[in-house]
Design a protein around this motif. Structure first.
Motif, short mmCIF file in Angstrom:
data_model
loop_
_atom_site.label_atom_id
_atom_site.label_comp_id
_atom_site.label_asym_id
_atom_site.label_seq_id
_atom_site.Cartn_x
_atom_site.Cartn_y
_atom_site.Cartn_z
N PRO A 56 23.96 44.91 42.30
CA PRO A 56 24.77 45.28 41.14
C PRO A 56 26.28 45.27 41.42
O PRO A 56 27.07 45.12 40.48
CB PRO A 56 24.28 46.69 40.80
CG PRO A 56 22.92 46.79 41.43
CD PRO A 56 22.97 45.93 42.65
N ALA A 57 26.71 45.38 42.65
CA ALA A 57 28.15 45.42 42.95
C ALA A 57 28.84 44.11 42.56
O ALA A 57 30.03 44.08 42.26
CB ALA A 57 28.35 45.69 44.44
N VAL A 58 28.08 43.03 42.55
CA VAL A 58 28.63 41.71 42.20
C VAL A 58 29.28 41.76 40.81
O VAL A 58 30.35 41.18 40.58
CB VAL A 58 27.50 40.66 42.19
CG1 VAL A 58 27.95 39.37 41.56
CG2 VAL A 58 27.01 40.43 43.61
N VAL A 59 28.65 42.50 39.91
CA VAL A 59 29.11 42.52 38.53
C VAL A 59 30.49 43.16 38.42
O VAL A 59 31.34 42.70 37.66
CB VAL A 59 28.08 43.27 37.65
CG1 VAL A 59 28.61 43.47 36.24
CG2 VAL A 59 26.78 42.48 37.61
N LYS A 60 30.73 44.20 39.20
CA LYS A 60 32.02 44.89 39.12
C LYS A 60 33.15 43.93 39.49
O LYS A 60 34.17 43.86 38.80
CB LYS A 60 32.04 46.11 40.05
CG LYS A 60 33.33 46.91 39.88
CD LYS A 60 33.36 48.17 40.69
CE LYS A 60 34.71 48.89 40.53
NZ LYS A 60 35.90 48.07 40.70
N ASP A 61 32.93 43.16 40.53
CA ASP A 61 33.96 42.19 40.92
C ASP A 61 34.20 41.16 39.82
O ASP A 61 35.34 40.80 39.53
CB ASP A 61 33.54 41.48 42.22
CG ASP A 61 34.55 40.41 42.60
OD1 ASP A 61 35.55 40.78 43.23
OD2 ASP A 61 34.36 39.24 42.20
N LEU A 62 33.13 40.70 39.19
CA LEU A 62 33.28 39.70 38.13
C LEU A 62 34.09 40.28 36.96
O LEU A 62 34.96 39.61 36.40
CB LEU A 62 31.91 39.24 37.63
CG LEU A 62 31.12 38.36 38.60
CD1 LEU A 62 29.74 38.06 38.03
CD2 LEU A 62 31.86 37.07 38.89
N ILE A 63 33.79 41.54 36.61
CA ILE A 63 34.52 42.16 35.50
C ILE A 63 35.99 42.36 35.86
O ILE A 63 36.88 42.02 35.08
CB ILE A 63 33.87 43.52 35.13
CG1 ILE A 63 32.47 43.27 34.55
CG2 ILE A 63 34.73 44.28 34.12
CD1 ILE A 63 31.67 44.53 34.29
N ASP A 64 36.23 42.86 37.07
CA ASP A 64 37.62 43.12 37.48
C ASP A 64 38.46 41.84 37.45
O ASP A 64 39.65 41.88 37.16
CB ASP A 64 37.65 43.71 38.90
CG ASP A 64 37.14 45.15 38.91
OD1 ASP A 64 36.99 45.73 37.80
OD2 ASP A 64 36.85 45.67 40.01
N ASN A 65 37.84 40.74 37.76
CA ASN A 65 38.61 39.49 37.85
C ASN A 65 38.36 38.54 36.68
O ASN A 65 38.59 37.34 36.79
CB ASN A 65 38.30 38.79 39.17
CG ASN A 65 38.79 39.62 40.34
OD1 ASN A 65 39.98 39.89 40.45
ND2 ASN A 65 37.87 40.08 41.16
#
Ligand code: 6R9
Length: 646
Positions: free
Chosen positions: A632-641
């Motif tokens: 799930p951590a992958v999603v946070k990076d995608l949203i942030d960028n």
């Protein structure tokens, strides 16, 4: 949902049109109750060499078999040209408007006849026979129409490749159908810019040994490379043959053309249309949907590289003996008034274009429209993607002065012609709805389990029975045809579109439900763009989705994971966008490209596109269930960028 305003049929049209409301209801009813009788009658719209006695032989199950008028014989070019000569030899068949507003040309039916016959003789002289595949890669000039019609005259199968496609795309399309001849142009012209068509062909042909003949039309006179023995000037060839060329007798089910279109997989499909049914369907729909009457000046702004150009610039209008406008240029050159100036210049009565063009022109305000008269206009049309009500209302009010009905025509490369559309003398309009099915068309809306829904509902759009213009197969891959269109819902043709039906029985197309996106009315498979991206040496993985775009309808959003050791940079972002442009063509350039250290995947390794779509839409607050994600951590990076913050 409240019902939008209804725009009633203008009184005069209700009186004068081929089809009024009553006639639509009764003919539609008949066409569904007794398709053989209905289509048998419509078959008379074309001239047969040997009349058909069999109308329909269709089985949507098993291997899938579709045949129409299958014991009849005819020739398409004879139907589009020769049969009009007695009455219309001097009438303009093709009214060409160049990219430069100073250039235009009238091609009469007799001139069309001579040009087509001569070119057909050239093809014969070069050894092209019935059933051979001829690739056509040309700009919007009359010679493109001659080339298509010359093929039909001798029974060769044409495959038109849009001039905006890259050499790479051209190679794929030539190799797939093993074509032995290509007809092209030194250069194309669009918006004052030159398109190096012949240079693209030269590059492509290094990998296409099947092509022995390349015929080149001199258009701009630009400098080009020449391969002796393979390349031949069109004008020199034409001057060396006679003007007499009898049309070849073709069976109704002989192939007419292949047109490549995007699907959910990486490789475009060769959609195959055949001779008799396609022509009947193109002629009938052109006549009724555009309420075409003798003497009308009709303009469809599509390119002959797309199916709209095939059916509604060329075959439908010419089968009906119309004057069809062919436009080489673009809507905003020399300025945003061009379309409307051309309408005044040639006194156009019917104007058929795409929502993306309307939205782009809408942005320029009313000024460029209002400085023209447009009094000749009687009917407007839209095609290629859903038209949003704002654009519809603007088109109606500003362009059509509230006088002209709009036919929002829904159809596909696969369908050969329009399936759902208003008829101008019969159908009250709702902005944004393609309204009602045409004769013989049985739309069904099904849920994910294949249940057919009743009344007002929303689901996936299928068509329950065949119509003569339907594609017959995927060239060289009939299994793929059956699997793509007839396996999702047994016994039905699945369109790939989502659709809503309202309480009045009006249809509202909601867009693709598969991995196809629609960019400026052009169909693209997300998988095609992904394959192009991963072909770049620095890219490890890519996922492509569509996102809402004000002008284009949908924009292309690419997520790219680089190979280990590669660093993201602005320069690399540009390089990758240009790379896709070069691999497929300008229409496929990603609008937004995000570098992603990794992509959201399920534990079994499937990319979760639903999440990528949400982030691309800037709707990341509502990602739904992400519990199946491996990390799930992958999603946070995608949203942030994320790239779309609008
Ligand atoms: C003719 C053409 C087909 C896809 C089709 C649908 C979309 C076309 C539309 C429309 C809503 C309309 N589409 N016309 N959506 N309203 N009036 O465009 O063929 O290039 O094969 O595209 O385009 O999604 O499935 P093609």
């Amino acid at each position: 949902m409240t019902s939008p305003t209804l725009f009633p049929v203008p009184e005069e049209l209700a009186r004068t049109a081929w089809i009024d409301e009553e006639k639509y209801e009764s003919l539609y009813h008949l066409s569904i109750k007794d398709p053989e009788a209905f289509w048998g009658e419509q078959g008379k719209l074309v001239t047969w060499i040997k009349p058909f006695t069999k109308v329909k032989d269709v089985d949507y199950t098993g291997d899938v078999r579709i045949r129409w008028y299958y014991d009849g014989t005819l020739n398409v070019s004879a139907n589009c040209i020769d049969r009009h000569l007695a009455l219309r030899a001097d009438q303009t068949a093709i009214l060409w408007e160049g990219d430069d507003p100073k250039d235009h040309k009238h091609v009469s039916y007799s001139e069309l006849h001579e040009n087509v016959c001569r070119l057909a003789n050239v093809l014969k002289k070069r050894g092209i026979k019935k059933g051979d595949r001829v690739t056509i890669y040309m700009p919007m000039i009359p010679e493109a129409a001659y080339a298509m019609l010359a093929c039909t005259r001798i029974g060769a199968i044409h495959s038109v490749v849009f001039g905006g496609f890259s050499p790479e795309s051209l190679v794929g399309r030539i190799q797939d159908c093993d074509s032995n001849c290509i007809i092209t142009t030194d250069e194309g012209l669009r918006g004052g810019r030159k398109i190096p068509l012949k240079a693209n062909v030269d590059e492509a042909l290094t990998r296409c040994p099947s092509v022995k003949t390349c015929i080149v039309v001199k258009h701009t006179g630009g400098k080009i490379n020449w391969v002796e023995g393979r390349d031949h000037w069109y004008h020199e060839e034409l001057s060396q043959v006679g003007r007499d060329c009898p049309p070849v007798e073709m069976n109704a089910e002989d192939p007419l053309f292949i047109l490549y279109t995007s699907g959910s997989t990486g490789k475009p499909k060769g959609v195959l249309h055949t001779t008799g049914g396609y022509l009947v369907y193109a002629a009938m729909t052109h006549r009724y949907v555009f309420d075409y009457h003798d003497g009308d000046i009709y303009w469809c702004t599509a390119d002959v590289g797309w199916v709209t150009g095939h059916s509604y610039i060329l075959y439908g209008p010419l089968a009906n003996g119309a004057t069809t406008v062919m436009f080489e240029g673009v809507p905003n050159y020399p300025d945003a008034s061009r379309f409307w100036q051309v309408i005044d210049k040639h006194q156009v009565n019917t104007f058929y274009t795409a929502p993306t063009a309307i939205r782009a022109l809408m942005r320029e305000g009313e000024g460029p429209v209002k400085k023209t008269s447009r009094q000749s206009l009687r009917l407007l049309g839209s095609v290629g993607e859903p038209i949003n009500p704002e654009a519809w209302l603007w088109y109606h009010r500003v362009v059509g002065d509230e006088r002209c009905p709009i036919v929002d025509t829904w159809w596909q490369t696969e369908t050969g012609g329009i399936l759902i559309s208003p008829l101008p003398g019969a159908t009250a309009l709702k902005p944004g709805s393609a309204t009602k099915p045409l004769f013989g068309i049985r739309p069904e809306i099904v849920d994910a389990n294949g249940n057919v829904l009743d009344g007002a509902c929303e689901g996936n759009l299928c068509i329950a029975d065949s119509w003569p213009g339907q594609m017959r197969t995927v060239y060289g891959d009939h299994k793929r045809f059956a699997a793509t269109y007839f396996s999702a819902y047994k016994g039905k043709y699945f369109t790939g579109d989502g659709c809503r039906r309202d309480e009045d029985g009006y249809y509202w197309i909601t867009g693709r439900v598969d991995d196809v996106i629609n960019v400026s009315g052009h169909r693209l498979g997300t998988a095609e763009v992904e394959s192009a991206l991963v072909a770049h040496a620095k890219v490890a993985e890519a996922a492509v989705v569509g996102y809402p775009h004000d002008i284009k309808g949908q924009g292309i959003y690419a997520y790219v994971t680089l190979n280990a050791g590669e660093q993201p940079s602005e320069a690399l972002r540009k390089e990758l966008v240009n790379w896709v442009r070069k691999e497929i063509g300008p229409i496929a350039s990603p609008d937004l490209l995000q570098f992603a250290p990794s992509l959201p995947k399920t534990r079994s390794g499937k990319i979760m596109r639903r999440i990528l779509r949400k982030i691309a839409e800037n709707e990341y607050g509502n990602l739904g269930d992400i519990s199946t994600l491996a990390d799930p951590a992958v999603v946070k990076d995608l949203i942030d960028n994320r790239m779309n913050r609008g």
